[in-house]
Design a protein around this motif. Sequence first.
Motif, mmCIF file in Angstrom:
data_model
loop_
_atom_site.group_PDB
_atom_site.id
_atom_site.type_symbol
_atom_site.label_atom_id
_atom_site.label_comp_id
_atom_site.label_asym_id
_atom_site.label_seq_id
_atom_site.Cartn_x
_atom_site.Cartn_y
_atom_site.Cartn_z
ATOM 1 N N ALA A 142 -10.601 -0.604 -2.200
ATOM 2 C CA ALA A 142 -10.934 0.489 -3.120
ATOM 3 C C ALA A 142 -10.317 1.786 -2.596
ATOM 4 N N THR A 143 -9.256 1.625 -1.813
ATOM 5 C CA THR A 143 -8.450 2.737 -1.324
ATOM 6 C C THR A 143 -6.984 2.354 -1.510
ATOM 7 N N ALA A 144 -6.128 3.343 -1.495
ATOM 8 C CA ALA A 144 -4.686 3.092 -1.635
ATOM 9 C C ALA A 144 -3.924 4.268 -1.061
ATOM 10 N N THR A 145 -2.641 4.031 -0.797
ATOM 11 C CA THR A 145 -1.781 5.103 -0.309
ATOM 12 C C THR A 145 -0.343 4.862 -0.739
ATOM 13 N N PHE A 146 0.556 5.658 -0.194
ATOM 14 C CA PHE A 146 1.956 5.647 -0.593
ATOM 15 C C PHE A 146 2.862 5.450 0.611
ATOM 16 N N LYS A 147 4.095 5.102 0.329
ATOM 17 C CA LYS A 147 5.094 4.956 1.395
ATOM 18 C C LYS A 147 5.296 6.299 2.090
ATOM 19 N N ARG A 148 5.785 6.256 3.308
ATOM 20 C CA ARG A 148 6.047 7.484 4.062
ATOM 21 C C ARG A 148 7.305 7.288 4.907
ATOM 22 N N HIS A 149 7.873 8.401 5.309
ATOM 23 C CA HIS A 149 8.957 8.411 6.278
ATOM 24 C C HIS A 149 8.478 9.196 7.492
ATOM 25 N N GLY A 150 8.682 8.618 8.675
ATOM 26 C CA GLY A 150 8.284 9.271 9.911
ATOM 27 C C GLY A 150 9.196 10.445 10.233
ATOM 28 N N PRO A 151 8.883 11.176 11.305
ATOM 29 C CA PRO A 151 9.642 12.366 11.665
ATOM 30 C C PRO A 151 11.117 12.094 11.979
ATOM 31 N N GLU A 152 11.434 10.861 12.367
ATOM 32 C CA GLU A 152 12.829 10.519 12.651
ATOM 33 C C GLU A 152 13.444 9.703 11.524
ATOM 34 N N GLY A 153 12.780 9.715 10.351
ATOM 35 C CA GLY A 153 13.321 9.043 9.182
ATOM 36 C C GLY A 153 12.943 7.587 9.027
ATOM 37 N N LYS A 154 12.178 7.044 9.962
ATOM 38 C CA LYS A 154 11.784 5.642 9.869
ATOM 39 C C LYS A 154 10.904 5.432 8.648
ATOM 40 N N TYR A 155 11.191 4.368 7.902
ATOM 41 C CA TYR A 155 10.466 4.053 6.677
ATOM 42 C C TYR A 155 9.225 3.220 6.984
ATOM 43 N N PHE A 156 8.108 3.590 6.352
ATOM 44 C CA PHE A 156 6.868 2.832 6.425
ATOM 45 C C PHE A 156 6.415 2.549 5.000
ATOM 46 N N SER A 157 6.266 1.290 4.654
ATOM 47 C CA SER A 157 5.831 0.939 3.297
ATOM 48 C C SER A 157 4.403 1.409 3.065
ATOM 49 N N ALA A 158 4.028 1.468 1.814
ATOM 50 C CA ALA A 158 2.651 1.848 1.468
ATOM 51 C C ALA A 158 1.656 0.886 2.098
ATOM 52 N N GLU A 159 1.990 -0.394 2.104
ATOM 53 C CA GLU A 159 1.084 -1.380 2.694
ATOM 54 C C GLU A 159 0.968 -1.184 4.204
ATOM 55 N N GLN A 160 2.073 -0.860 4.875
ATOM 56 C CA GLN A 160 2.014 -0.581 6.312
ATOM 57 C C GLN A 160 1.150 0.644 6.591
ATOM 58 N N MET A 161 1.325 1.679 5.811
ATOM 59 C CA MET A 161 0.526 2.895 5.994
ATOM 60 C C MET A 161 -0.954 2.598 5.799
ATOM 61 N N HIS A 162 -1.265 1.864 4.764
ATOM 62 C CA HIS A 162 -2.646 1.481 4.447
ATOM 63 C C HIS A 162 -3.248 0.664 5.596
ATOM 64 N N ASP A 163 -2.534 -0.373 5.987
ATOM 65 C CA ASP A 163 -3.049 -1.276 7.021
ATOM 66 C C ASP A 163 -3.232 -0.577 8.362
ATOM 67 N N THR A 164 -2.272 0.245 8.760
ATOM 68 C CA THR A 164 -2.404 0.912 10.061
ATOM 69 C C THR A 164 -3.483 1.987 10.024
ATOM 70 N N ALA A 165 -3.642 2.657 8.888
ATOM 71 C CA ALA A 165 -4.722 3.650 8.776
ATOM 72 C C ALA A 165 -6.075 2.962 8.936
#
Length: 186
Positions: A142-165
């Motif tokens: 019942a939560t969700a998020t979006f993809k992100r790029h780290g400070p050095e440009g590394k891509y993190f998918s929305a699912e990775q962001m969600h899971d690691t959070a």
Amino acid sequence: MSSLPLDAVLIIIDVQQAFNDPSWGDRNNPAAESNVATLLGGWRKTQRPIIHVQHRSPRAESLFHPSRPGFKVKPEAAPLPGEPVIYKGVNSSFIGTDLEQRLRAIGAVTVVIAGMTTDHCVSTTARMAGNFGFATFIVSDATATFKRHGPEGKYFSAEQMHDTALASLHEEFATVVDTAAVMARL
């Protein structure tokens, strides 16, 4: 997770139209809003307390400014008359609001958190709730998020962001559960 106490407070954070804007990019968990609606239905049926939190930006150009369509709550999470709504201007639902006082006033010891976004406002609110001593549960689906790029440009998918959070919160600030587990314990 044992049965939830009758005074367990459901906190719904920022389920607003602004998150439909394509500028956010790829998102995970398209069923989040439906699961929020399920939780709200369970809380309303059992007459447990609900607090809605809505982000309100003072910047006219923000998607969350009250004059913009994005400020509105999505239909699945719309408060009913009499359900309290707290307006916040930062990530935490506790800063600049009376959320802690409201929870203390009703004697709440347990909070269940759902909403947007997992790694920003949900996470920040859950961390503070845990630090304030509330038994804190985050409803993962019942939560969700979006993809992100780290400070050095590394891509993190929305699912990775969600899971690691969720992983960084679980068993430290909160207990991560899903909608089915919560509904089974109402």
